[in-house]
Design a protein around this motif. Structure first.
Motif, PDB file in Angstrom:
ATOM      1  N   THR A   1      23.275  15.567  -7.133  1.00 43.11           N
ATOM      2  CA  THR A   1      23.523  14.310  -7.846  1.00 43.11           C
ATOM      3  C   THR A   1      22.568  13.288  -7.244  1.00 43.11           C
ATOM      4  O   THR A   1      22.286  13.319  -6.039  1.00 43.11           O
ATOM      5  CB  THR A   1      24.978  13.839  -7.692  1.00 43.11           C
ATOM      6  N   ALA A   2      22.061  12.396  -8.085  1.00 44.89           N
ATOM      7  CA  ALA A   2      21.027  11.472  -7.608  1.00 44.89           C
ATOM      8  C   ALA A   2      21.139  10.105  -8.282  1.00 44.89           C
ATOM      9  O   ALA A   2      21.142  10.007  -9.520  1.00 44.89           O
ATOM     10  CB  ALA A   2      19.640  12.067  -7.882  1.00 44.89           C
ATOM     11  N   ASP A   3      21.252   9.078  -7.464  1.00 47.50           N
ATOM     12  CA  ASP A   3      21.180   7.691  -7.947  1.00 47.50           C
ATOM     13  C   ASP A   3      20.688   6.833  -6.786  1.00 47.50           C
ATOM     14  O   ASP A   3      20.537   7.332  -5.665  1.00 47.50           O
ATOM     15  CB  ASP A   3      22.539   7.222  -8.495  1.00 47.50           C
ATOM     16  N   PRO A   4      20.425   5.546  -7.024  1.00 48.32           N
ATOM     17  CA  PRO A   4      19.855   4.710  -5.958  1.00 48.32           C
ATOM     18  C   PRO A   4      20.737   4.594  -4.711  1.00 48.32           C
ATOM     19  O   PRO A   4      20.233   4.325  -3.624  1.00 48.32           O
ATOM     20  CB  PRO A   4      19.683   3.343  -6.637  1.00 48.32           C
ATOM     21  N   GLN A   5      22.036   4.784  -4.882  1.00 47.59           N
ATOM     22  CA  GLN A   5      22.927   4.695  -3.728  1.00 47.59           C
ATOM     23  C   GLN A   5      22.889   5.987  -2.891  1.00 47.59           C
ATOM     24  O   GLN A   5      22.887   5.937  -1.659  1.00 47.59           O
ATOM     25  CB  GLN A   5      24.387   4.440  -4.171  1.00 47.59           C
ATOM     26  N   GLU A   6      22.859   7.139  -3.579  1.00 48.26           N
ATOM     27  CA  GLU A   6      22.960   8.390  -2.830  1.00 48.26           C
ATOM     28  C   GLU A   6      22.348   9.562  -3.584  1.00 48.26           C
ATOM     29  O   GLU A   6      22.563   9.731  -4.778  1.00 48.26           O
ATOM     30  CB  GLU A   6      24.440   8.696  -2.553  1.00 48.26           C
ATOM     31  N   VAL A   7      21.574  10.347  -2.846  1.00 46.55           N
ATOM     32  CA  VAL A   7      21.148  11.662  -3.331  1.00 46.55           C
ATOM     33  C   VAL A   7      21.909  12.682  -2.507  1.00 46.55           C
ATOM     34  O   VAL A   7      21.898  12.626  -1.270  1.00 46.55           O
ATOM     35  CB  VAL A   7      19.627  11.864  -3.169  1.00 46.55           C
ATOM     36  N   ARG A   8      22.573  13.609  -3.198  1.00 43.29           N
ATOM     37  CA  ARG A   8      23.467  14.516  -2.469  1.00 43.29           C
ATOM     38  C   ARG A   8      23.350  15.944  -2.975  1.00 43.29           C
ATOM     39  O   ARG A   8      23.223  16.180  -4.186  1.00 43.29           O
ATOM     40  CB  ARG A   8      24.910  14.043  -2.608  1.00 43.29           C
ATOM     41  N   ALA A   9      23.384  16.881  -2.025  1.00 44.71           N
ATOM     42  CA  ALA A   9      23.406  18.306  -2.357  1.00 44.71           C
ATOM     43  C   ALA A   9      24.847  18.788  -2.314  1.00 44.71           C
ATOM     44  O   ALA A   9      25.624  18.398  -1.439  1.00 44.71           O
ATOM     45  CB  ALA A   9      22.559  19.087  -1.359  1.00 44.71           C
ATOM     46  N   TRP A  10      25.190  19.651  -3.279  1.00 46.13           N
ATOM     47  CA  TRP A  10      26.547  20.202  -3.373  1.00 46.13           C
ATOM     48  C   TRP A  10      26.466  21.721  -3.417  1.00 46.13           C
ATOM     49  O   TRP A  10      25.672  22.279  -4.175  1.00 46.13           O
ATOM     50  CB  TRP A  10      27.260  19.700  -4.623  1.00 46.13           C
ATOM     51  N   ALA A  11      27.294  22.378  -2.622  1.00 43.21           N
ATOM     52  CA  ALA A  11      27.349  23.843  -2.627  1.00 43.21           C
ATOM     53  C   ALA A  11      28.397  24.309  -3.623  1.00 43.21           C
ATOM     54  O   ALA A  11      29.491  23.744  -3.702  1.00 43.21           O
ATOM     55  CB  ALA A  11      27.689  24.366  -1.232  1.00 43.21           C
ATOM     56  N   ILE A  12      28.041  25.354  -4.368  1.00 40.64           N
ATOM     57  CA  ILE A  12      28.964  25.904  -5.356  1.00 40.64           C
ATOM     58  C   ILE A  12      28.671  27.389  -5.519  1.00 40.64           C
ATOM     59  O   ILE A  12      27.537  27.836  -5.311  1.00 40.64           O
ATOM     60  CB  ILE A  12      28.833  25.160  -6.714  1.00 40.64           C
ATOM     61  N   ARG A  13      29.674  28.161  -5.854  1.00 41.35           N
ATOM     62  CA  ARG A  13      29.484  29.596  -6.045  1.00 41.35           C
ATOM     63  C   ARG A  13      28.573  29.857  -7.243  1.00 41.35           C
ATOM     64  O   ARG A  13      28.627  29.147  -8.254  1.00 41.35           O
ATOM     65  CB  ARG A  13      30.824  30.292  -6.305  1.00 41.35           C
ATOM     66  N   LYS A  14      27.740  30.871  -7.132  1.00 43.70           N
ATOM     67  CA  LYS A  14      26.932  31.286  -8.278  1.00 43.70           C
ATOM     68  C   LYS A  14      27.860  31.711  -9.405  1.00 43.70           C
ATOM     69  O   LYS A  14      28.886  32.338  -9.172  1.00 43.70           O
ATOM     70  CB  LYS A  14      26.005  32.434  -7.881  1.00 43.70           C
ATOM     71  N   GLY A  15      27.490  31.357 -10.633  1.00 44.34           N
ATOM     72  CA  GLY A  15      28.338  31.675 -11.774  1.00 44.34           C
ATOM     73  C   GLY A  15      29.370  30.609 -12.075  1.00 44.34           C
ATOM     74  O   GLY A  15      30.180  30.773 -12.988  1.00 44.34           O
ATOM     75  N   SER A  16      29.337  29.488 -11.337  1.00 46.76           N
ATOM     76  CA  SER A  16      30.295  28.407 -11.573  1.00 46.76           C
ATOM     77  C   SER A  16      29.863  27.561 -12.765  1.00 46.76           C
ATOM     78  O   SER A  16      28.684  27.439 -13.080  1.00 46.76           O
ATOM     79  CB  SER A  16      30.415  27.515 -10.332  1.00 46.76           C
ATOM     80  N   SER A  17      30.849  26.959 -13.417  1.00 42.49           N
ATOM     81  CA  SER A  17      30.597  26.142 -14.606  1.00 42.49           C
ATOM     82  C   SER A  17      30.400  24.675 -14.231  1.00 42.49           C
ATOM     83  O   SER A  17      30.671  24.256 -13.101  1.00 42.49           O
ATOM     84  CB  SER A  17      31.777  26.254 -15.568  1.00 42.49           C
TER      85      SER A  17
END
Length: 363
Positions: A284-300
């Motif tokens: 997710t990316a906006d001027p306040q924060e860019v963030r990486a999120w971990a999620i299982r492969k095949g997730s919706s």
């Protein structure tokens, strides 16, 4: 999502030294068994070049990486499944992890004794694997006996559970870990409550001599063994990595470059732990924060929204998705929109590695 990887192995194989390197923590790493009694827990960030590239474009106030939690667990010895050494504590702590990094000693040292008196990596592996399998065997045996008594009611669900336990029990008795048993997704889900250790994803981490890492016959034997088991192997010198992390960051880079290395070995291990759990990253990316999120492969996209906040999931409307390559090529969200390369996806969209997603929701 929380990711917890347990570092296991016999005493004196370098677990605490590796943990020190991973977390730059001051955990005792003495050369005698059972130095680590309570599990030491450290949280480390996952190296992520994509996140850095996105942040260069967005220039956010804050950048947040995904993390892996490593747990340094007391050394296991033969008989641990029956309570020998610190076996009961060891087994209880490892059941709480998501994956296992089995550290195997592949170095000779006159200063650090070997728990069995002679260095034999395959024997070491087999001792640990056998104890973990015996622990699972006892757990499944007890559950099977209970299910077998309850099956006298002839209830369909109880009969199915008993039959599943019987199948797992037979496999364990034959020396087959649970991760190698062919199971349906619903069967895997049913077994989760038992917290079976041999069901957890496994990698071997070969701890090498920092002065002679190449042409190591002990490493070769581990690689051959792991290939037969279809288990990944990460090579590392825990002592070298522990020394490296004590240097300032700029000096670390220069030192690695001198040695012809692109990155610390720890980065490979962290990524291997991430990959072991079949995870991928969205952003997710906006001027306040860019963030990486971990999620299982095949997730919706619906699953991904829930990783951020339950409100995002509950009020999900749509996901505005930009692929990583497009985000970089178009220099961000506005450029991607202007080029018509932002996709509107519904809740069933399967998230792809590197997706930059803006969620629309209403609660």
């Amino acid at each position: 999502m929380e990711i917890k990887c347990g570092i296991v192995g016999l005493p004196n194989v370098g677990k605490s030294t590796l943990f020190n390197a991973l977390t730059a923590a001051e955990i005792p790493a003495e050369s005698y068994p059972f130095c680590t009694i309570n599990p030491n827990v450290g949280v480390v960030t996952v190296p992520d070049e994509k996140l850095e590239a996105i942040a260069v474009i967005v220039r956010p106030q804050n950048t947040v990486r995904t993390v892996v939690e490593f747990v340094d667990i007391a050394g296991l010895v033969e008989g641990a499944s029956k309570g020998e050494g610190l076996g009961n504590q060891f087994l209880a702590h490892i059941r709480e992890t998501d994956a296992i990094a089995h550290l195997v000693r592949c170095f000779v040292s006159e200063d650090i004794s070997h728990v069995s008196g002679a260095l034999d990596p395959i024997s070491d592996i087999e001792v640990v694997n056998t104890e973990l399998l015996l622990a699972d065997l006892e757990t499944v045996q007890k559950s099977f006996e209970k299910a077998d008594r309850q099956a006298k009611t002839n209830q369909k669900e109880v009969l199915a559970w008993r039959d599943l336990l019987r199948r797992v029990l037979i496999s364990l008795e034959e020396g087959q870990p649970v991760r190698e048993i062919t199971l349906e997704a619903y069967e895997e889900e049913s077994l989760k409550n038992l917290q079976l250790i041999t069901a957890k994803p496994l990698m071997y981490v070969a701890n090498l001599d920092e002065t002679a890492p190449q042409n190591n016959p002990y490493l070769n034997s581990v690689l051959d063994f792991a290939k037969r088991e279809n288990v990944p192997v990460v090579t590392i010198s825990a002592a070298f990595e522990a020394d490296l992390v004590q240097l300032p960051i700029d000096e670390q880079s220069a030192f690695l470059e001198e040695l012809g290395l692109k990155e610390p070995g720890l980065n490979r291990m962290i990524r291997a732990a991430y990959s072991l759990l079949e995870l991928q990253t969205f952003y997710t990316a906006d001027p306040q924060e860019v963030r990486a999120w971990a999620i299982r492969k095949g997730s919706s996209a619906y699953d991904a929204a829930g990783e951020i906040h339950t409100d995002f999931q509950r009020g999900f409307i749509r996901a505005e998705v930009i692929s990583f390559d497009t985000f970089i090529d178009r220099q961000g969200e506005q450029g991607a929109k202007a080029a018509g390369e932002t996709r509107l996806e519904g809740r069933d969209y399967l998230v792809t590695e590197g997706d930059v997603i803006h969620f629309r929701f209403n609660v």
